[in-house]
Design a protein around this motif. Structure first.
Motif, PDB file in Angstrom:
ATOM      1  N   ALA A   1       0.970  -1.202  -0.213  1.00 15.62           N
ATOM      2  CA  ALA A   1       0.097   0.294   0.040  1.00 15.62           C
ATOM      3  C   ALA A   1       0.973   1.278  -0.136  1.00 15.62           C
ATOM      4  CB  ALA A   1      -0.867  -0.014   1.330  1.00 15.62           C
ATOM      5  N   GLN A   2       1.929   1.272   0.801  1.00 16.17           N
ATOM      6  CA  GLN A   2       3.032   2.427   0.749  1.00 16.17           C
ATOM      7  C   GLN A   2       3.670   2.709  -0.487  1.00 16.17           C
ATOM      8  OE1 GLN A   2       5.407   3.851   3.879  1.00 16.17           O
ATOM      9  NE2 GLN A   2       4.348   2.703   5.625  1.00 16.17           N
TER      10      GLN A   2
ATOM     11  N   GLU B   1      -8.857  -5.099   0.611  1.00 14.28           N
ATOM     12  CA  GLU B   1      -7.864  -4.597   1.958  1.00 14.28           C
ATOM     13  C   GLU B   1      -6.890  -3.478   1.400  1.00 14.28           C
ATOM     14  OE1 GLU B   1      -5.677  -8.263   2.711  1.00 14.28           O
ATOM     15  OE2 GLU B   1      -7.365  -9.000   3.698  1.00 14.28           O
ATOM     16  N   LEU B   2      -6.670  -3.395   0.068  1.00 11.20           N
ATOM     17  CA  LEU B   2      -5.793  -2.073  -0.395  1.00 11.20           C
ATOM     18  C   LEU B   2      -6.672  -1.000  -0.108  1.00 11.20           C
ATOM     19  CD1 LEU B   2      -4.203  -3.447  -3.546  1.00 11.20           C
ATOM     20  CD2 LEU B   2      -3.232  -2.903  -1.504  1.00 11.20           C
ATOM     21  N   ARG B   3      -7.932  -0.885  -0.455  1.00  8.81           N
ATOM     22  CA  ARG B   3      -8.902   0.057  -0.292  1.00  8.81           C
ATOM     23  C   ARG B   3      -8.768   0.841   1.195  1.00  8.81           C
ATOM     24  NH1 ARG B   3     -12.394  -2.956  -3.669  1.00  8.81           N
ATOM     25  NH2 ARG B   3     -12.524  -1.811  -5.761  1.00  8.81           N
ATOM     26  N   ASP B   4      -8.754  -0.527   2.123  1.00  5.90           N
ATOM     27  CA  ASP B   4      -8.866  -0.063   3.840  1.00  5.90           C
ATOM     28  C   ASP B   4      -7.553   0.688   3.958  1.00  5.90           C
ATOM     29  OD1 ASP B   4     -11.538  -1.059   3.750  1.00  5.90           O
ATOM     30  OD2 ASP B   4     -10.796  -3.200   4.501  1.00  5.90           O
TER      31      ASP B   4
ATOM     32  N   LEU C   1      -7.774   3.190  -6.260  1.00  2.74           N
ATOM     33  CA  LEU C   1      -7.917   2.001  -7.353  1.00  2.74           C
ATOM     34  C   LEU C   1      -8.489   2.394  -8.809  1.00  2.74           C
ATOM     35  CD1 LEU C   1      -9.053  -1.017  -5.276  1.00  2.74           C
ATOM     36  CD2 LEU C   1      -6.805  -0.136  -5.445  1.00  2.74           C
ATOM     37  N   LYS C   2      -8.861   3.610  -8.911  1.00  2.00           N
ATOM     38  CA  LYS C   2      -9.644   4.226  -9.871  1.00  2.00           C
ATOM     39  C   LYS C   2      -8.983   3.997 -11.315  1.00  2.00           C
ATOM     40  CE  LYS C   2      -8.666   9.074  -9.543  1.00  2.00           C
ATOM     41  NZ  LYS C   2      -7.796   9.361 -10.812  1.00  2.00           N
TER      42      LYS C   2
ATOM     43  N   GLY D   1     -14.442  -4.460 -10.466  1.00  2.00           N
ATOM     44  CA  GLY D   1     -14.657  -2.880 -10.741  1.00  2.00           C
ATOM     45  C   GLY D   1     -13.364  -2.232 -11.398  1.00  2.00           C
ATOM     46  N   LEU D   2     -12.582  -3.073 -12.228  1.00  2.00           N
ATOM     47  CA  LEU D   2     -11.480  -2.417 -12.736  1.00  2.00           C
ATOM     48  C   LEU D   2     -11.725  -2.342 -14.314  1.00  2.00           C
ATOM     49  CD1 LEU D   2      -8.746  -4.812 -10.898  1.00  2.00           C
ATOM     50  CD2 LEU D   2      -9.416  -2.422 -10.427  1.00  2.00           C
ATOM     51  N   THR D   3     -11.013  -1.558 -14.863  1.00  2.00           N
ATOM     52  CA  THR D   3     -10.965  -1.614 -16.482  1.00  2.00           C
ATOM     53  C   THR D   3     -10.339  -2.866 -16.843  1.00  2.00           C
ATOM     54  OG1 THR D   3     -10.948   0.650 -16.530  1.00  2.00           O
ATOM     55  CG2 THR D   3     -10.329  -0.234 -18.550  1.00  2.00           C
TER      56      THR D   3
END
Length: 244
Positions: free
Chosen positions: A99-100, A130-133, A138-139, A164-166
């Motif tokens: 994440a960092q 978990e990454l969103r948290d 992630l857009k 929810g990804l392209t």
């Protein structure tokens, strides 16, 4: 081009390219203050085509000896020496570190690779949550569906919608061909350029090149970039991936 081989199993990128390296990512962090062109040229393992590889240490416990901040600083520092930098975090279990890296590095493209299976979709869904948290946006993430088989009733675009990804690319299931190339210590892109898996990679190469040529940073003419350009030109001529 630099490959940060930070995924698991450790060092598999070196294995696939039939290479060895005594200089690891941890060594790079420890030498961060000394990092210059000379150090990069003399310490990083290089493939015949010019790709530099920086792997995880053989002893993964060493990763606990370096800070997340210094690790991110090394990744950003290496951008000064390589026009293209690809970081592989497949299977990496330290989500705080990941994440960092995602929040504090200036990556142009982030691809999430997910196999065409229910188990992979479930685990990838959990990873993204978990990454969103952890505050990761992630857009702009893209999805690469891997090991795709047109005979399996799971559509690539449905996987992208579920996550929810392209959908950026679909790589066909080519296990035997990849395994044979690996067992010989050869790259499939060199031995079988017309393989459907390589056609899929051409699309990813095109995206990197298109993004690079639209930026203000000049594109160096290295042997690797020439190969990347060749792949992209072939893709523009009509190469495609079955099942996309």
């Amino acid at each position: 081009m630099a490959l940060l081989d930070l995924g698991l199993p450790a060092g598999d990128g070196l294995l696939y390219m039939d290479m060895n390296s005594d200089f690891s990512f941890v060594d790079g962090v420890r030498n961060l203050k000394r990092m210059d062109q000379t150090l990069v040229q003399t310490t990083l393992a290089r493939q015949a085509g010019g790709v530099a590889v920086l792997p995880l240490p053989a002893n993964l416990a060493q990763m606990r000896e370096i800070s997340h901040g210094d690790s991110v600083a090394l990744i950003n520092r290496l951008r000064d020496f390589f026009h293209f930098q690809v970081a592989d975090f497949g299977g990496f279990s330290n989500l705080d570190f990941l994440a960092q890296v995602l929040n504090r590095t200036q990556g142009d493209r982030v691809w999430v690779v997910c196999d065409q299976s229910l188990g992979a979709i479930v685990s990838t869904t959990q990873l993204l949550a978990e990454l969103r948290d952890r505050g990761v946006d992630l857009k702009d993430f893209g999805l690469v569906v891997n090991r795709f088989d047109v005979h399996v009733d799971i559509v690539a675009r449905d996987i992208a919608d579920r996550l929810g990804l392209t959908l950026d690319a679909v790589l066909p299931a080519r296990g035997p061909a990849l395994m044979n190339a690996c067992s010989r210590g050869q790259m499939l892109a060199v031995t079988h350029r017309s393989d459907p898996f390589i056609h899929g990679l051409q699309g990813l190469a095109r995206q990197l090149l298109d993004q690079s040529t639209s930026s203000s940073k000049p594109l160096p003419r290295s042997p690797w970039v020439e190969k990347l350009s060749h792949f992209a030109d072939k893709w523009r001529g009509g190469a495609h991936v079955n099942g996309d």
